[in-house]
Write a protein that holds these residues in place. Structure first.
Motif, short mmCIF file in Angstrom:
data_model
loop_
_atom_site.label_atom_id
_atom_site.label_comp_id
_atom_site.label_asym_id
_atom_site.label_seq_id
_atom_site.Cartn_x
_atom_site.Cartn_y
_atom_site.Cartn_z
N VAL A 622 -3.54 -11.63 4.19
CA VAL A 622 -3.11 -10.40 3.51
C VAL A 622 -3.87 -10.25 2.19
N GLU A 623 -4.01 -11.35 1.44
CA GLU A 623 -4.75 -11.29 0.16
C GLU A 623 -6.20 -10.90 0.38
N THR A 624 -6.82 -11.40 1.46
CA THR A 624 -8.21 -11.04 1.78
C THR A 624 -8.31 -9.55 2.10
N LEU A 625 -7.36 -9.07 2.91
CA LEU A 625 -7.35 -7.64 3.28
C LEU A 625 -7.21 -6.76 2.02
N ILE A 626 -6.34 -7.18 1.10
CA ILE A 626 -6.13 -6.41 -0.14
C ILE A 626 -7.41 -6.40 -0.98
N ARG A 652 0.54 -2.17 -4.02
CA ARG A 652 1.00 -2.71 -5.31
C ARG A 652 2.18 -3.66 -5.12
N GLU A 653 3.10 -3.29 -4.23
CA GLU A 653 4.30 -4.11 -4.05
C GLU A 653 4.00 -5.40 -3.30
N LEU A 654 3.01 -5.34 -2.40
CA LEU A 654 2.59 -6.57 -1.72
C LEU A 654 2.00 -7.55 -2.72
N ILE A 655 1.13 -7.04 -3.60
CA ILE A 655 0.49 -7.91 -4.61
C ILE A 655 1.55 -8.55 -5.49
N LEU A 656 2.49 -7.71 -5.99
CA LEU A 656 3.54 -8.24 -6.88
C LEU A 656 4.44 -9.25 -6.16
N ALA A 657 4.77 -8.96 -4.90
CA ALA A 657 5.66 -9.85 -4.16
C ALA A 657 5.01 -11.22 -3.92
N ILE A 658 3.71 -11.21 -3.54
CA ILE A 658 3.01 -12.48 -3.29
C ILE A 658 2.89 -13.27 -4.60
N ARG A 662 4.64 -16.94 -5.21
CA ARG A 662 3.87 -18.15 -5.55
C ARG A 662 4.44 -18.82 -6.80
N GLN A 663 4.93 -17.99 -7.74
CA GLN A 663 5.45 -18.55 -9.01
C GLN A 663 6.86 -19.10 -8.85
N ARG A 664 7.68 -18.43 -8.04
CA ARG A 664 9.11 -18.75 -8.07
C ARG A 664 9.64 -19.45 -6.82
N GLN A 665 8.89 -19.43 -5.74
CA GLN A 665 9.41 -20.04 -4.51
C GLN A 665 8.57 -21.25 -4.14
N GLU A 666 9.21 -22.36 -3.97
CA GLU A 666 8.49 -23.59 -3.62
C GLU A 666 7.94 -23.48 -2.21
N GLY A 667 6.79 -24.12 -2.01
CA GLY A 667 6.25 -24.26 -0.66
C GLY A 667 5.44 -23.07 -0.17
N ILE A 668 5.25 -22.04 -1.00
CA ILE A 668 4.43 -20.89 -0.57
C ILE A 668 2.97 -21.20 -0.88
N LEU A 691 7.05 -16.74 4.25
CA LEU A 691 7.45 -15.81 3.18
C LEU A 691 8.00 -14.52 3.81
N LYS A 692 9.25 -14.22 3.50
CA LYS A 692 9.89 -13.01 4.05
C LYS A 692 9.73 -11.85 3.06
N LEU A 693 9.14 -10.76 3.56
CA LEU A 693 8.93 -9.61 2.66
C LEU A 693 9.45 -8.31 3.28
N ARG A 694 10.60 -8.40 3.93
CA ARG A 694 11.13 -7.20 4.59
C ARG A 694 11.48 -6.11 3.58
N ARG A 695 11.90 -6.51 2.39
CA ARG A 695 12.36 -5.51 1.41
C ARG A 695 11.23 -4.64 0.85
N VAL A 696 9.97 -5.12 0.92
CA VAL A 696 8.89 -4.24 0.43
C VAL A 696 8.48 -3.24 1.52
N LEU A 697 9.08 -3.37 2.68
CA LEU A 697 8.69 -2.54 3.82
C LEU A 697 9.49 -1.24 3.83
N ASN A 698 8.78 -0.12 3.92
CA ASN A 698 9.44 1.17 4.12
C ASN A 698 9.63 1.32 5.63
N LEU A 699 10.89 1.22 6.08
CA LEU A 699 11.17 1.22 7.52
C LEU A 699 11.21 2.63 8.12
N SER A 700 11.12 3.64 7.25
CA SER A 700 11.14 5.02 7.78
C SER A 700 9.98 5.83 7.22
#
Length: 760
Positions: A622-626, A652-658, A662-668, A691-700
């Motif tokens: 994902v980082e490479t694609l961005i 923007r939200e993908l970048i911020l979430a990743i 990395r800063q706050r969740q161990e093992g990423i 890494l679960k990122l469902r909340r940055v997803l616009n489902l509609s």
């Protein structure tokens, strides 16, 4: 808690938007907001407040405060906008007079204020008093003669150059966004575009100061357009103090729409006209709630201005008039002719000004903004001084042109030959033959009209605050007054003609030349801006001429029809297109028979669409694609084989979430799997933490099929304020259409260069 045990993901994995982190949901500079998302976020916020308010008294009070915050913001905007407008009016009066002389008793008094306080002023010589001295009297003790005239002329030019140089330097150094009228950019911002800093505190401060300087310098520009920008800066400042508005760009734009209404309210002293101007001319999304709040903001702003009383006449408006005769049906013909003139002038001005501004952008001329302002100011001052109608401030000129000739008027325009046997009430003076002063004024006005028409084309668009309302009105008022005097003299000398016989008897007061000036001013302003309803309301609020609505309406409609025959764009839309702002005008019609598949990306021969899969890409992928693309977001599909659409994720939200994960969740780590599903995918036992990122997803996300007509797509983009729209066939993703693709396609269909309309 992070479950570092079973890597199959059956544990309580953290979703990084369960706890909001900074900047999520915000937008980058020069990007378009997502109106639908902003609306749904505000609905969620409101629902949360309503449910919480039932829990305790404190939460109920907080809910009330939240509901009232909108009205508080409007009150603050009205107070600040009214105060700034009053201060600007007073400062402009003083600095305009400073070019001609100074008050000995108190140097901060304008000419008028200085002579008010003098006990030696007579009514006949009310403009002359010992306390006010021209520069020639002060420096060489001479008030008449060639040397005094030349010295006053030089001082006038020097002051004008000083004011203009100060203004352009302040704008260039401290706030580059403080230049121009501001209305094209305000329209673009209200349509959902982000221009950071355009409504900032520095812009507010510098625009207020430089507005005083440029209007005082005598340049052919007005302060009315920039006052809308100033009021919107006030709106932006106060909305940033309340989280309801600072965290929601859609709600912030409701405040800015109301602020624009307050700006016009104080610019013209026309609160109702201000609300209608915001509705008709600048706003993109204007719900009923915003209409009430605009009305309140305009009311408070007008009340504040009236309290300051900058014009010293206890009235809100500068051009208050009282005409003593009604208008007659036969006069509709010259009124409509003035409408035709206004439409032609509007077309000429827009074409010439846009051509000049395009030349400025594409040649070396644009690299020397200070020199350009100095040269235009010098030319303006040198040509303006000898003619009394161009020497004075444009507002004073319009005021004099609107005036009816009473018995006590000392203006050249009122130099008629009086009948010595006349015994009539003072306010009902019959039509009289024109005297020498009127003929002198006519040729001076003709020269002033030509000068104004030419110089305004080069002035509007320079790197200083510059409004267009007052110069346009001045052009129309000069043309109108000359037509009015012509009709008046025709009626006096030929009252037996069939058109005059029914309504103009000898010795009657038939024709009011000031009314023609008022109608001409409305026609020219309408020709340039293409306003109709708000223009008529502003004009009758501005002058108090309520019974002259029909002539004003006739002129406004005629000028719009004539100008629209040559091109649909008003001056503000033309400047929006010149600057390449992504603005979808509601007034434009799209009539071509193209389909969504003709416009969507990727086209034939282009690389496939960049997509994310729901549970098979790593953080590194994902980082490479961005990194390798500059797209604002990516569609999320089930897999590359099925291409079945799941949702849409913003870059923007993908970048911020990743970054936050990395800063706050161990093992990423880089090879952690990223997934957008509710349940984590089945992974081998030694896999790193997913890494679960469902909340940055616009489902509609908004989707259309590939055979949707572009007419419908353009309508959807306009009415829903979309950033992008996905194209599918039977649920499979085919491509994407962005707002810029729509604008490019519309330009192509109109035989324009599609790349010329992109914002640079």
């Amino acid at each position: 808690m992070v479950n570092t045990g079973a890597m199959s993901g059956s544990g309580n994995l953290m979703d990084f938007l369960d706890e909001p982190f900074p900047d999520v949901g915000t937008y980058e500079d020069f990007h378009t907001i997502d109106w639908l998302r902003e609306k749904s976020r505000d609905t969620d916020r409101h629902r949360k407040i309503t449910s919480k308010s039932k829990e305790s008294i404190w939460e109920f009070i907080k809910g009330l405060l939240d509901a009232w915050s909108g009205w508080v913001v409007m009150l603050l905007i009205g107070l600040l906008a009214g105060t700034l407008a009053g201060v600007i009016d007073l400062a402009v009066d003083w600095m305009t007079d400073l070019k001609e002389g100074v008050c000995l008793s108190a140097f901060w008094y304008s000419h008028e204020q200085c002579c008010w306080t003098s006990n030696e002023t007579t009514f006949e010589d009310r403009d002359k008093c010992p306390l006010w001295q021209k520069w020639s009297e002060l420096l060489v003790n001479q008030s008449e003669g060639a040397s005094a005239y030349i010295l006053n002329y030089l001082m006038y030019i020097l002051w004008a150059l000083l004011f203009a140089f100060l203004a352009v330097s302040l704008v260039r150094v401290f706030a580059p966004y403080a230049c121009g009228s501001g209305i094209p950019e305000i329209k673009t911002i209200l349509s959902g575009f982000i221009i950071r800093g355009y409504l900032g505190k520095w812009t507010l401060l510098i625009k207020t100061v430089t507005l005083v300087l440029v209007v005082s310098s005598g340049l052919s520009l007005g302060k009315e357009g920039p006052l809308v920008h100033v009021a919107c800066c006030c709106g932006n400042f106060f909305s940033s103090l309340f989280s309801k508005y600072s965290k929601n760009e859609g709600k912030r734009r409701e405040v800015l729409s109301a602020a624009a209404a307050a700006g016009v309210s104080v610019a013209f002293g026309a609160p109702i006209g201000g609300v209608l101007f915001s509705l008709e001319e600048v706003s993109y999304y204007f719900p009923l709630k915003t209409l009430w709040r605009s009305f309140f903001a305009a009311l408070v702003a007008a009340f504040t201005l009236r309290s300051i009383n900058p014009f010293g006449n206890s009235r809100l408006v500068l051009f208050y008039v009282e005409y003593h005769t009604p208008w007659y049906m036969a006069e509709l013909f010259p009124f409509i002719l003035l409408g035709v003139f206004g439409g032609l002038w509007g077309t000429l001005f827009i074409r010439c000004n846009i051509a000049w501004c395009r030349r400025r952008k594409t040649t070396k001329l644009g690299k020397y903004p200070v020199l350009e302002v100095i040269v235009v100011t010098a030319i303006t001052a040198i040509i303006a001084y000898p003619n009394p109608y161009t020497r004075r401030s444009t507002s004073e000129l319009i005021s004099e042109l609107f005036n009816d000739c009473g018995a006590l008027e000392s203006s050249q325009l009122c130099d008629y030959i009086n009948d010595p046997n006349m015994t009539r009430p003072v306010d009902d003076i019959p039509d009289r033959p024109a005297g020498f002063g009127v003929y002198t004024a006519m040729w001076q006005l003709a020269l002033a009209l030509i000068f104004k028409i030419v110089i305004t084309i080069f002035t509007f668009g320079m790197k200083i605050p510059s409004g267009l309302f007052i110069p346009s009105m001045a052009v129309g008022a000069m043309a109108g007054r000359m037509v009015g005097i012509g009709v008046e003299q025709l009626a006096y000398h030929h009252h037996d003609w069939i058109i005059f016989r029914n309504w103009c008897r000898p010795g009657a007061d038939c024709v009011t030349p000031g009314l023609y000036a008022m109608v001409g001013a409305a026609a020219c302003l309408g020709g340039v801006t293409r306003m109709t309803v708000s223009l008529v309301v502003i004009m009758f609020e501005l002058t108090g001429g309520l019974e002259y609505i029909v002539p004003l309406m006739a002129a406004a409609v005629t000028s719009k029809w004539v100008a629209d025959a040559f091109g649909k764009e008003g001056i503000y839309e033309a400047h929006i297109h010149l600057n390449g702002y992504p603005f979808l005008d509601v007034k434009d019609e799209f009539t071509h028979r193209t389909l969504a598949t003709d416009v969507m990306r990727p086209r034939r021969g282009e690389p496939p669409l960049s997509v994310l899969t729901q549970d098979s890409m790593t953080v590194e992928d994902v980082e490479t694609l961005i990194k390798e693309t500059d797209y604002n977001g990516f569609p999320v599909v089930v897999s590359r084989d099925s291409e079945r659409l799941i949702g849409f994720a913003q870059r923007r939200e993908l970048i911020l979430a990743i970054k936050n994960a990395r800063q706050r969740q161990e093992g990423i780590v880089s090879n952690s799997i990223m997934y957008f599903t509710e349940e984590p995918p089945e992974l081998p036992a030694n896999s790193p933490q997913p890494l679960k990122l469902r909340r940055v997803l616009n489902l509609s996300p908004f989707t259309v099929t590939d055979h949707t007509p572009m007419e419908t797509v353009v309508d959807i983009f306009r009415k829903l304020g979309l950033r992008q729209c996905l194209v599918t066939r039977s649920g499979r993703l085919l491509g994407i259409i962005t707002k810029k693709d729509v604008l490019r396609h519309m330009a192509q269909m109109a035989n324009q260069d599609p790349e010329s309309i992109m914002f640079n």
